[in-house]
Motif scaffolding. Structure first.
Motif, mmCIF file in Angstrom:
data_model
loop_
_atom_site.group_PDB
_atom_site.id
_atom_site.type_symbol
_atom_site.label_atom_id
_atom_site.label_comp_id
_atom_site.label_asym_id
_atom_site.label_seq_id
_atom_site.Cartn_x
_atom_site.Cartn_y
_atom_site.Cartn_z
ATOM 1 N N UNK A 1 20.374 34.446 54.420
ATOM 2 C CA UNK A 1 20.691 35.676 55.149
ATOM 3 C C UNK A 1 19.781 35.922 56.347
ATOM 4 N N UNK A 2 18.919 34.972 56.678
ATOM 5 C CA UNK A 2 18.034 35.120 57.821
ATOM 6 C C UNK A 2 18.219 33.936 58.769
ATOM 7 N N UNK A 3 18.031 34.199 60.077
ATOM 8 C CA UNK A 3 18.105 33.116 61.040
ATOM 9 C C UNK A 3 16.847 32.271 60.914
ATOM 10 N N UNK A 4 16.898 30.908 61.024
ATOM 11 C CA UNK A 4 18.073 30.074 61.339
ATOM 12 C C UNK A 4 18.863 29.632 60.116
ATOM 13 N N UNK A 5 18.437 30.092 58.914
ATOM 14 C CA UNK A 5 19.148 29.683 57.703
ATOM 15 C C UNK A 5 20.607 30.109 57.747
ATOM 16 N N UNK A 6 20.867 31.268 58.362
ATOM 17 C CA UNK A 6 22.233 31.768 58.424
ATOM 18 C C UNK A 6 23.136 30.796 59.182
ATOM 19 N N UNK A 7 22.627 30.208 60.272
ATOM 20 C CA UNK A 7 23.419 29.243 61.037
ATOM 21 C C UNK A 7 23.703 27.992 60.212
ATOM 22 N N UNK A 8 22.732 27.558 59.427
ATOM 23 C CA UNK A 8 22.937 26.382 58.582
ATOM 24 C C UNK A 8 23.975 26.670 57.492
ATOM 25 N N UNK A 9 23.949 27.884 56.955
ATOM 26 C CA UNK A 9 24.933 28.256 55.943
ATOM 27 C C UNK A 9 26.336 28.247 56.543
ATOM 28 N N UNK A 10 26.485 28.812 57.745
ATOM 29 C CA UNK A 10 27.806 28.826 58.391
ATOM 30 C C UNK A 10 28.322 27.403 58.603
ATOM 31 N N UNK A 11 27.435 26.504 58.986
ATOM 32 C CA UNK A 11 27.850 25.115 59.180
ATOM 33 C C UNK A 11 28.296 24.496 57.865
ATOM 34 N N UNK A 12 27.557 24.753 56.796
ATOM 35 C CA UNK A 12 27.929 24.206 55.496
ATOM 36 C C UNK A 12 29.238 24.814 55.005
ATOM 37 N N UNK A 13 29.443 26.093 55.283
ATOM 38 C CA UNK A 13 30.688 26.746 54.867
ATOM 39 C C UNK A 13 31.876 26.139 55.600
ATOM 40 N N UNK A 14 31.715 25.886 56.907
ATOM 41 C CA UNK A 14 32.812 25.264 57.659
ATOM 42 C C UNK A 14 33.169 23.909 57.075
ATOM 43 N N UNK A 15 32.186 23.093 56.792
ATOM 44 C CA UNK A 15 32.447 21.765 56.218
ATOM 45 C C UNK A 15 33.108 21.887 54.845
ATOM 46 N N UNK A 16 32.643 22.858 54.034
ATOM 47 C CA UNK A 16 33.190 23.017 52.691
ATOM 48 C C UNK A 16 34.643 23.491 52.751
#
Length: 299
Positions: free
Chosen positions: A101-116
């Motif tokens: 829930x914090x940047x830059x972790x949030x950007x990494x989560x969004x990328x993983x969600x897109x791939x998933x």
């Protein structure tokens, strides 16, 4: 009693030697190489040999007291380096399981969600059973459930919480300390071994920052840091998968025992949503919560 204390001291010394001293001695050897060779002669063994010869020719090299002092100093420095690596390992474990829930972790989560989601869509579009199996394997390689963490390890632990809640309405965070008390000793032993393997991987990763810092004076240390970090990550993923599987299996096989101990049911039942919800309500002492989003508790 004296035999027991001697055996206990032997095990403690063995653990101290394996966890702190031996890796620390390897690091000190690299520190010496960095001090003697630097960047210019980084891969010049002849220069290092000459430095050793000069040290051996020093008058104090034949003094037993001086040798003992040097040996004690080396052991102390190696242990200190090991303690620094241990502190770094704590930070590594937090990094591996950090929230998204914090940047830059949030950007990494969004990328993983897109791939998933792409992989999940491929599962929906699969026309045959073999296509579905391959698509499911690709999706599960990313995460077993919708990603919520920036790292694979974090999502693997989160998946245990989510899968247990989805299957049984059981809040694993509340149930785990009590479940730990009712499982057989053999189960605890397996869980402890898996947790130690995961801890060993994080301790190995803890050496990477130390070698990275040393790379400022001796560039081969940068290569060592990369190799150590990559090896630790691979071992960490493997250990995390084993630990997560064991925790989930423990819930599947022994949560009904917890239900009996808590008095939720008088007979040994099959674990159902009603029982899972009853355990959660009993342990939390409040209404059932929303699906959990916390990290998997340590074994």
């Amino acid at each position: 009693m004296s035999t027991f204390l001697a055996a206990l001291a032997g095990k403690a010394a063995e653990k101290w030697l394996g966890l702190l001293v031996l890796p620390g001695v390897c690091y000190l050897a690299c520190v010496v190489a960095a001090a003697v060779l630097g960047h210019g002669d980084a891969l010049n063994p002849g220069e290092l040999q000459q430095a050793v010869d000069r040290l051996a020719a020093h008058p104090g090299a034949s003094n037993a007291g001086a040798i003992l002092l040097v040996a004690a100093g080396v052991l102390a420095a190696a242990a200190l380096a090991g303690l620094c690596a241990g502190a770094s390992a704590v930070a590594v474990e937090r990094l591996w399981t950090m929230r998204g829930d914090q940047w830059p972790a949030r950007a990494l989560v969004r990328r993983r969600v897109r791939r998933w989601r792409q992989a999940d869509a491929a599962c929906e579009a699969a026309g045959t059973r073999s296509d579905l199996a391959r698509a499911t394997e690709r999706r599960d390689t990313i995460a077993l459930v919708r990603p919520r963490r920036p790292t694979w390890i974090g999502d693997r632990f989160h998946a245990v919480d989510q899968r247990v809640y989805d299957a049984y309405d059981l809040d694993l965070g509340s149930a785990w300390p009590r479940l730990w008390l009712v499982v057989p000793d053999a189960v605890r032993s397996e869980l402890v071994s898996a947790r130690e393997a995961y801890g060993a991987a994080s301790r190995l990763a803890g050496w990477a920052p130390l070698y990275l810092i040393l790379g400022a004076w001796w560039w081969p240390a940068l290569l060592v840091a990369v190799v150590v970090a990559a090896t630790a990550w691979v071992r960490g993923r493997t250990a995390a998968a084993v630990l997560a599987d064991l925790v989930e299996a423990t819930v599947d096989l022994h949560a009904t025992t917890l239900a009996e101990e808590l008095g939720v049911t008088g007979e040994r039942p099959a674990l159902t949503r009603d029982i899972g919800e009853a355990i959660t309500t009993t342990l939390r002492k409040d209404p059932p919560p929303d699906p959990p989003d916390g990290p998997m508790p340590n074994a």
